[in-house]
Scaffold this motif. Sequence first.
Motif, PDB file in Angstrom:
ATOM      1  N   ASP A 180    -116.603 -31.157 -25.462  1.00  0.00           N
ATOM      2  CA  ASP A 180    -116.257 -30.711 -24.363  1.00  0.00           C
ATOM      3  C   ASP A 180    -116.104 -31.603 -23.164  1.00  0.00           C
ATOM      4  OD1 ASP A 180    -118.942 -30.878 -24.447  1.00  0.00           O
ATOM      5  OD2 ASP A 180    -119.157 -28.926 -23.685  1.00  0.00           O
ATOM      6  N   GLU A 181    -116.465 -32.845 -23.480  1.00  0.00           N
ATOM      7  CA  GLU A 181    -116.865 -33.780 -22.249  1.00  0.00           C
ATOM      8  C   GLU A 181    -115.496 -34.556 -22.222  1.00  0.00           C
ATOM      9  OE1 GLU A 181    -120.141 -37.058 -21.039  1.00  0.00           O
ATOM     10  OE2 GLU A 181    -119.961 -36.419 -23.123  1.00  0.00           O
ATOM     11  N   LEU A 182    -115.049 -34.943 -20.873  1.00  0.00           N
ATOM     12  CA  LEU A 182    -113.865 -35.703 -20.429  1.00  0.00           C
ATOM     13  C   LEU A 182    -114.422 -37.103 -19.743  1.00  0.00           C
ATOM     14  CD1 LEU A 182    -111.335 -33.257 -19.015  1.00  0.00           C
ATOM     15  CD2 LEU A 182    -111.308 -34.384 -21.270  1.00  0.00           C
ATOM     16  N   PRO A 183    -113.816 -38.082 -19.948  1.00  0.00           N
ATOM     17  CA  PRO A 183    -114.093 -39.476 -19.315  1.00  0.00           C
ATOM     18  C   PRO A 183    -113.769 -39.210 -17.981  1.00  0.00           C
ATOM     19  CG  PRO A 183    -112.123 -39.692 -20.372  1.00  0.00           C
ATOM     20  CD  PRO A 183    -112.500 -38.395 -21.101  1.00  0.00           C
ATOM     21  N   ASP A 184    -114.334 -40.083 -17.104  1.00  0.00           N
ATOM     22  CA  ASP A 184    -113.981 -39.961 -15.440  1.00  0.00           C
ATOM     23  C   ASP A 184    -112.628 -40.557 -15.397  1.00  0.00           C
ATOM     24  OD1 ASP A 184    -116.496 -39.272 -14.977  1.00  0.00           O
ATOM     25  OD2 ASP A 184    -117.406 -41.374 -14.670  1.00  0.00           O
ATOM     26  N   ARG A 185    -112.076 -40.151 -14.351  1.00  0.00           N
ATOM     27  CA  ARG A 185    -110.645 -40.339 -13.985  1.00  0.00           C
ATOM     28  C   ARG A 185    -110.634 -41.368 -12.841  1.00  0.00           C
ATOM     29  NH1 ARG A 185    -107.643 -34.563 -14.366  1.00  0.00           N
ATOM     30  NH2 ARG A 185    -108.385 -34.256 -16.530  1.00  0.00           N
TER      31      ARG A 185
END
Length: 95
Positions: free
Chosen positions: A49-54
């Motif tokens: 459920d984690e996304l990398p920074d953009r």
Amino acid sequence: MEQKILNLLSLCLEAKKQGVNVFFNYSPHVQSIRIHIYKDCNYEALSPDELPDRLVDEDIYIDYSEELVCSQIDRVINAINKIILEKSGGMGNGK
């Protein structure tokens, strides 16, 4: 303005050839384009459920004033070009 949008899409496709994944999402029902680029990271280390920074996360509503839309598109194009240059090991001129 249509040509600027097509140029932006073309740059997104070119960025992929240079190893930069640019996400281009067009939502015609609200007349918006969403552009985002994730930072390089170890995707396997992220939880489901984690996304990398953009690096880039921009919503462009193309039914707003042409001046504003063109300014946003130019800003995104400059950011993509800078990321491509950095990815290729090139030295930017600060613009």
